[in-house]
Write a protein that holds these residues in place. Structure first.
Motif, PDB file in Angstrom:
ATOM      1  N   ARG A   1       0.835  -1.190   0.000  1.00  0.00           N
ATOM      2  CA  ARG A   1       0.000   0.000   0.000  1.00  0.00           C
ATOM      3  C   ARG A   1       0.870   1.240   0.000  1.00  0.00           C
ATOM      4  N   SER A   2       0.427   2.279  -0.676  1.00  0.00           N
ATOM      5  CA  SER A   2       1.204   3.509  -0.790  1.00  0.00           C
ATOM      6  C   SER A   2       1.228   4.256   0.535  1.00  0.00           C
ATOM      7  N   LYS A   3       2.230   5.097   0.682  1.00  0.00           N
ATOM      8  CA  LYS A   3       2.385   5.939   1.873  1.00  0.00           C
ATOM      9  C   LYS A   3       1.897   7.358   1.639  1.00  0.00           C
ATOM     10  N   VAL A   4       2.155   7.897   0.450  1.00  0.00           N
ATOM     11  CA  VAL A   4       1.749   9.262   0.115  1.00  0.00           C
ATOM     12  C   VAL A   4       1.249   9.276  -1.320  1.00  0.00           C
ATOM     13  N   ALA A   5       0.523  10.327  -1.651  1.00  0.00           N
ATOM     14  CA  ALA A   5       0.095  10.572  -3.025  1.00  0.00           C
ATOM     15  C   ALA A   5       0.456  12.003  -3.390  1.00  0.00           C
ATOM     16  N   THR A   6       0.959  12.194  -4.592  1.00  0.00           N
ATOM     17  CA  THR A   6       1.306  13.525  -5.065  1.00  0.00           C
ATOM     18  C   THR A   6       0.865  13.650  -6.516  1.00  0.00           C
ATOM     19  N   TRP A   7       0.661  14.877  -6.978  1.00  0.00           N
ATOM     20  CA  TRP A   7       0.081  15.041  -8.307  1.00  0.00           C
ATOM     21  C   TRP A   7       0.471  16.375  -8.934  1.00  0.00           C
TER      22      TRP A   7
ATOM     23  N   GLU B   1      -1.027  14.415 -13.899  1.00  0.00           N
ATOM     24  CA  GLU B   1      -0.515  13.095 -13.514  1.00  0.00           C
ATOM     25  C   GLU B   1      -0.673  12.889 -12.015  1.00  0.00           C
ATOM     26  N   VAL B   2      -0.851  11.619 -11.630  1.00  0.00           N
ATOM     27  CA  VAL B   2      -0.959  11.254 -10.217  1.00  0.00           C
ATOM     28  C   VAL B   2       0.093  10.189  -9.920  1.00  0.00           C
ATOM     29  N   TYR B   3       0.814  10.373  -8.810  1.00  0.00           N
ATOM     30  CA  TYR B   3       1.872   9.459  -8.408  1.00  0.00           C
ATOM     31  C   TYR B   3       1.585   8.946  -6.993  1.00  0.00           C
ATOM     32  N   LEU B   4       1.933   7.690  -6.767  1.00  0.00           N
ATOM     33  CA  LEU B   4       1.864   7.117  -5.431  1.00  0.00           C
ATOM     34  C   LEU B   4       3.270   6.834  -4.936  1.00  0.00           C
ATOM     35  N   GLY B   5       3.520   7.175  -3.669  1.00  0.00           N
ATOM     36  CA  GLY B   5       4.832   6.981  -3.079  1.00  0.00           C
ATOM     37  C   GLY B   5       4.841   5.830  -2.095  1.00  0.00           C
ATOM     38  N   TYR B   6       5.930   5.070  -2.111  1.00  0.00           N
ATOM     39  CA  TYR B   6       6.079   3.898  -1.261  1.00  0.00           C
ATOM     40  C   TYR B   6       7.331   4.057  -0.401  1.00  0.00           C
ATOM     41  N   ASP B   7       7.697   3.008   0.297  1.00  0.00           N
ATOM     42  CA  ASP B   7       8.891   3.044   1.129  1.00  0.00           C
ATOM     43  C   ASP B   7      10.127   3.323   0.275  1.00  0.00           C
TER      44      ASP B   7
ATOM     45  N   VAL C   1       5.456   5.793  -8.158  1.00  0.00           N
ATOM     46  CA  VAL C   1       4.927   5.149  -9.359  1.00  0.00           C
ATOM     47  C   VAL C   1       3.792   6.012  -9.903  1.00  0.00           C
ATOM     48  N   LYS C   2       3.842   6.299 -11.205  1.00  0.00           N
ATOM     49  CA  LYS C   2       2.760   7.047 -11.847  1.00  0.00           C
ATOM     50  C   LYS C   2       1.596   6.097 -12.117  1.00  0.00           C
ATOM     51  N   ILE C   3       0.413   6.431 -11.589  1.00  0.00           N
ATOM     52  CA  ILE C   3      -0.728   5.531 -11.724  1.00  0.00           C
ATOM     53  C   ILE C   3      -1.789   6.052 -12.677  1.00  0.00           C
ATOM     54  N   MET C   4      -1.790   7.354 -12.963  1.00  0.00           N
ATOM     55  CA  MET C   4      -2.893   7.895 -13.755  1.00  0.00           C
ATOM     56  C   MET C   4      -2.456   9.178 -14.448  1.00  0.00           C
ATOM     57  N   THR C   5      -3.032   9.380 -15.638  1.00  0.00           N
ATOM     58  CA  THR C   5      -2.859  10.629 -16.379  1.00  0.00           C
ATOM     59  C   THR C   5      -4.234  11.119 -16.828  1.00  0.00           C
ATOM     60  N   THR C   6      -4.320  12.384 -17.144  1.00  0.00           N
ATOM     61  CA  THR C   6      -5.599  12.926 -17.613  1.00  0.00           C
ATOM     62  C   THR C   6      -5.977  12.366 -18.986  1.00  0.00           C
ATOM     63  N   GLU C   7      -5.008  11.936 -19.782  1.00  0.00           N
ATOM     64  CA  GLU C   7      -5.337  11.318 -21.069  1.00  0.00           C
ATOM     65  C   GLU C   7      -6.100  10.012 -20.843  1.00  0.00           C
ATOM     66  N   LYS C   8      -5.634   9.197 -19.871  1.00  0.00           N
ATOM     67  CA  LYS C   8      -6.361   7.966 -19.554  1.00  0.00           C
ATOM     68  C   LYS C   8      -7.738   8.285 -18.991  1.00  0.00           C
ATOM     69  N   LEU C   9      -7.806   9.329 -18.182  1.00  0.00           N
ATOM     70  CA  LEU C   9      -9.087   9.678 -17.577  1.00  0.00           C
ATOM     71  C   LEU C   9     -10.065  10.199 -18.629  1.00  0.00           C
ATOM     72  N   LYS C  10      -9.590  10.891 -19.623  1.00  0.00           N
ATOM     73  CA  LYS C  10     -10.486  11.335 -20.699  1.00  0.00           C
ATOM     74  C   LYS C  10     -11.099  10.144 -21.417  1.00  0.00           C
ATOM     75  N   ASN C  11     -10.275   9.147 -21.707  1.00  0.00           N
ATOM     76  CA  ASN C  11     -10.795   7.950 -22.365  1.00  0.00           C
ATOM     77  C   ASN C  11     -11.763   7.204 -21.462  1.00  0.00           C
ATOM     78  N   PHE C  12     -11.428   7.165 -20.176  1.00  0.00           N
ATOM     79  CA  PHE C  12     -12.279   6.446 -19.232  1.00  0.00           C
ATOM     80  C   PHE C  12     -13.635   7.136 -19.077  1.00  0.00           C
ATOM     81  N   LEU C  13     -13.641   8.475 -19.067  1.00  0.00           N
ATOM     82  CA  LEU C  13     -14.870   9.230 -18.856  1.00  0.00           C
ATOM     83  C   LEU C  13     -15.550   9.636 -20.167  1.00  0.00           C
TER      84      LEU C  13
END
Length: 951
Positions: A348-354, A358-364, A369-381
């Protein structure tokens, strides 16, 4: 805060701004507020005349702004300062109890890192007769009054114990009292931090000792202040920012406009967080726009760049950590503490930054790791590519594995924009578009806080109003006020919203920049203004302490930090009394004692919740759940009416009804039916005056990692504790190798072997355990195999004797069928098929040994009679409907009683030597007797010849 602490704080709070008045007691967190308590009254302002109190209360000095109040009768006591002139000051309706709780527990923690334990020194003190150090919680040993009181209560039978809420463990003092104190040793832990001190029900002068709830975590270190390092702060004139660890509220970082401060002891002491020179410019050091706290350190967001201050360094994060070098607009961590949760995939991630796109999740270890971009979200929505879609804000939800992405959408982008919400699950990596749409002005910025509920719910706010979205976004609106239609700014002298505080009990506090407070509760659609507590010009924050109480944190211009307890319960009672708001129910109870529950195959979980209310109101308990649809439930309602009161009890049972035997893909079916589901009980109606809004807990369907099996009768104590080597003859091994096998017996891993006569059969009995000990005897099927490859043992039951209708599975058939798999994976619950049906399997020789064991089939292991040996077995649960866990255990057996047959070469050599020895003896005897014969044959003749000569 104690009276002494308030006295230190008052000069700072009374510098300027409108008049306010407060009260306090010697009891920490206002635990005791009764007819026995001395209530300290303090007024800040220049127009004070005298105190107005009811006849049942007495004031020590009525005309003094600082005085003491005592009330002889319980009930609502209306207190108000009278002013000179036409102005009036607000009154408070203080609820004074007649409780018999007079004494409190005092604790001091001593940490020992060499064995990871903490010694808690405990004594009893009377807050009305305690020393100043005890009232300030800085005492290192009990005062004389406390020693006498503690010993007196101990003589009457008082003895404390520490009870943990999450793992429900109990720790008691082992030694006798020492200098009027008890000592209890507890292990350092991150997953069982919520503790409570409880004692026996012992009274002294009709007074009892109140229970004390506190949080005790693994001791955390603060960032050391190094000489020569420089301050880091927010821009001049900005409001305070804070960050804390969700499960350790004692660890807090506060960013002010002159310094950054950190505490790890729940506000008792503060250290300054500074950074090395020559890394940031002066403008950058004083331009912190966001802050976050995790195990990796303190994250600072400065001019779109993320920095981390750890114990050893101050580092700029960028491409090397898989983050952009600039353009970051926010960082966040979790607000709700879920110590236990079921995670099927990665960590599980420790922090999230954006950034905006783009959205990134931070670990130990600062891995992002980049998990999402607005291009993917446009296609999804299904949003047109020409439209503008950006990341507006990101926030962790109340679910332990979910992240909310707030998206800003517009086409012309001149007047208004739409805010959409997508929830991302870290475990499944799936996105779900929520029924959420909010039309706001183009320049608005919304800050979200998810509430502590099972169904997703949150509040968002801009500068002036608070939006609510309850019950999975089915109830939405603006939090209303008696006037101004929810515009809090107009009711707060045009001040804007600074921050929103939400706790686990459903309380919602909106703090304005001028320290005016508004109060509501989750699922309530309006807010009320609370009494003024802090001066309008002092910068403050609202935080939670380790005793789960609300505190004000003040930072002053001279870079000093002070904390002050805030009596939220008393303040809300005062306002509710004024507006005549009452709770619709009398009591709301349940038997949910833990917030986390595992549900394994074949098990069920039952809970009940009960609501008591006056007749004809028609209240009931609502059961809501959120998560994958992997559980079935049955609800039953029991209803009683007596003396005008109704009691309605709802019992709900959760279970699974899935058959995992002989399926095409066992592991896929398991994965589809495991997951995490949140459940909550809540009354059908409630109000701000209700003490508890709901009960939230998790049900994790899957493998409980604390479960394990053991073979009954085996331990590590009844033998010589050492490793040794032994030889297994090659003919006894399954794969028939070319040479004997030399094996090291690992005592720590295998335990003590059980010594059996070769003629004594053995039937393993399996027990299921977890972290709390024994659970049950395992009655389902299991298999055993010798881990080093021996196959010189068998089973006493045959397939026919066991009732098989077709040939049963055996190790030989299963290894032949799964030649590409290791021995331990060739046969298990994933491919088990029983032999008790003509439709399953095929006919065969039913006189073969039946190699499956359970508690009731009396199938035993039998040993060879021509040799002894050492056997190390592994046992595995075979029944696919028993557990999600791969339950295995190891046990060892040593057989004895048979003299080993000697080698043929050894026998031949021995016989040759024996015959050679016998022949040698015969030859030697021949010559020996020939010599004797010769001697006795010729000696008489010689004697006769000599005699003749003599004659």
């Amino acid at each position: 805060m104690s009276a002494q602490g308030v006295a230190v704080l008052l000069p700072w709070l009374s510098c300027c701004g409108w008049a306010v008045w407060r009260y306090s007691t010697n009891s920490p967190n206002y635990l005791i507020f009764s007819t026995r308590s001395t209530i300290k009254l303090e007024y800040e302002g220049t127009l004070f005349s005298e105190w107005s109190v009811p006849a049942t209360c007495s004031v020590k000095n009525k005309s003094s702004p600082k005085t003491e109040l005592r009330c002889s009768s319980p009930g609502i006591q209306t207190i108000r300062p009278l002013l000179i002139g036409p102005d009036t000051e607000e009154e408070r309706n203080l609820s004074v109890d007649s409780s018999h709780m007079c004494f409190l527990w005092y604790l001091k923690v001593i940490s020992f890192f060499h064995n990871l334990t903490q010694v808690i020194v405990i004594w009893i003190y009377d807050p009305e007769n305690a020393d100043p150090e005890e009232l300030l919680w800085t005492a290192q040993e009990p005062s004389l009054n406390s020693i006498v009181l503690t010993k007196q209560l101990a003589t009457l039978g008082q003895k404390p114990g520490i009870y943990t809420t999450l793992k429900r463990k109990t720790y008691l003092p082992h030694d006798k009292m020492e200098n009027g104190t008890w000592r209890i040793v507890v292990p350092m832990t991150f997953d069982d931090m919520l503790k409570e001190i409880k004692g026996n029900q012992v009274a002294f002068q009709d007074c009892f000792t109140a229970d004390f709830l506190f949080v005790l975590a693994f001791p955390l270190m603060t960032v050391f202040e190094i000489p020569g390092f420089l301050p880091i702060s927010s821009p001049r004139g900005s409001q305070l920012m804070a960050a804390w660890t969700a499960c350790v509220p004692s660890s807090v970082v506060v960013v002010a406009d002159m310094e950054t401060f950190q505490t790890n002891d729940s506000f008792h002491s503060w250290t300054r967080v500074r950074v090395p020179p020559n890394i940031l410019t002066d403008d950058e050091r004083h331009n912190v726009s966001d802050v976050s706290l995790s195990q990796n350190g303190i994250f600072f967001l400065i001019n779109g760049v993320l920095y981390v201050r750890s114990f050893t360094e101050f580092k700029r994060l960028g491409v090397s950590e898989n983050l952009p070098n600039s353009g970051i607009i926010g960082i966040t961590t979790r607000r709700w503490c879920w110590i236990n949760y079921l995670l099927k995939g990665k960590t599980r991630s420790k922090v999230a930054t954006w950034t905006k796109n783009e959205v990134y999740l931070g670990y130990d270890f600062l891995k992002f790791v980049k998990i999402m971009t607005t291009e993917k979200l446009k296609n999804f929505l299904n949003i047109p590519s020409a439209a503008t879609l950006t990341i507006h804000n990101v926030e962790y939800t109340g679910h332990p594995l979910e992240l909310a992405l707030f998206l800003s959408y517009c086409t012309t982008c001149t007047v208004n924009k739409m805010i959409y919400l997508v929830i991302y699950n870290e475990d499944t990596e799936d996105c779900v578009n929520q029924n959420f749409a909010l039309d706001v002005p183009i320049n608005s910025f919304l800050t979200p806080h998810f509430i502590f509920t099972a169904l997703p719910g949150l509040v968002l706010w801009d500068k002036y109003r608070i939006y609510y979205f309850y019950h999975n976004f089915t109830e939405t609106g603006v939090l209303q006020t008696p006037t101004e239609f929810g515009n809090l700014s107009r009711l707060a002298h045009n001040s804007i919203i600074h921050d929103i505080f939400i706790d686990y009990y459903g309380n919602i506090l909106a703090k304005m920049e001028n320290n005016i407070l508004f109060y509501s509760k989750i699922n309530i659609k309006d807010a009320v203004k609370l009494h003024s507590w802090a001066n309008s010009t002092v910068k403050s924050l609202i935080l939670l302490s380790t005793s789960t109480q609300i505190y004000f944190i003040y930072v002053f211009e001279n870079a000093t930090v002070q904390s002050q307890e805030y009596p939220l319960k008393l303040e809300t009672q005062s306002v509710n009394f004024y507006i005549q708001e009452k709770c619709p129910y009398m009591a709301f109870h349940n038997n949910v004692f833990s917030v986390f529950h595992f549900l394994d195959k074949g098990e069920n979980l039952s809970f009940w919740a009960q609501i008591v209310y006056t007749e004809n109101l028609g209240l009931y308990v609502i059961v809501e759940s959120y998560g994958p649809n992997i559980l079935q439930e049955i609800q039953k309602v029991h209803y009683e009416v007596a003396l005008g009161y109704c009691t309605k009890t709802t019992t709900v049972t959760f279970f699974q009804n899935v058959n995992y035997e002989a399926v095409d893909d066992y592991f896929k079916l398991q994965d589809e039916n495991t997951g995490l589901r949140l459940v909550q009980f809540r009354p059908s109606e409630y109000a701000r005056a209700c003490p508890t809004a709901q009960k939230v807990f998790q049900i994790a369907v899957g493998c409980d990692s604390s479960k394990y099996i053991v073979v009954k009768g085996f331990n590590k104590k009844d033998c010589l504790q050492h490793d040794f080597f032994y030889i297994i003859e090659k003919s006894y091994l399954r794969n028939q190798p070319s040479k004997n096998l030399r094996v090291k017996y690992n005592w720590k891993k295998y335990g003590c072997p059980l010594r059996l006569d070769f003629g004594e059969m053995f039937h393993p009995l399996i027990e299921l355990h977890n972290g709390n000990g024994y659970i049950e005897d395992v009655e389902v099927n299991f298999i055993v195999w010798e881990i080093h490859g021996r196959n010189d043992y068998s089973f006493n039951n045959t397939m026919k004797k066991s009732g098989c209708l077709n040939e049963a599975q055996t190790w030989k058939s299963m290894t032949k069928l799964n030649q590409n798999l290791p021995l331990e994976e060739a046969w298990g619950p994933e491919n088990y098929k029983h032999c008790f049906s003509y439709a399953i399997g095929k006919p065969g020789d039913l006189n073969q040994p039946y190699e499956i064991i359970n508690k009731s089939n009396y199938n035993h292991l039998i040993w060879p009679e021509d040799h002894s040996g050492m056997y190390v077995f592994r046992v595995k649960i075979l029944d696919p409907n028993y557990s999600f866990c791969n339950l295995t255990a190891i046990f060892a057996i040593e057989t004895f009683g048979m003299i080993p047959s000697p080698s043929g070469y050894l026998v031949a050599a021995f016989l040759f030597i024996l015959m050679l020895l016998f022949s040698s003896i015969l030859v030697l005897s021949y010559f020996h007797y020939m010599r004797i014969y010769t001697q006795y044959l010729y000696e008489p003749i010689k004697r006769y010849d000599k005699k003749q000569k003599d004659n």
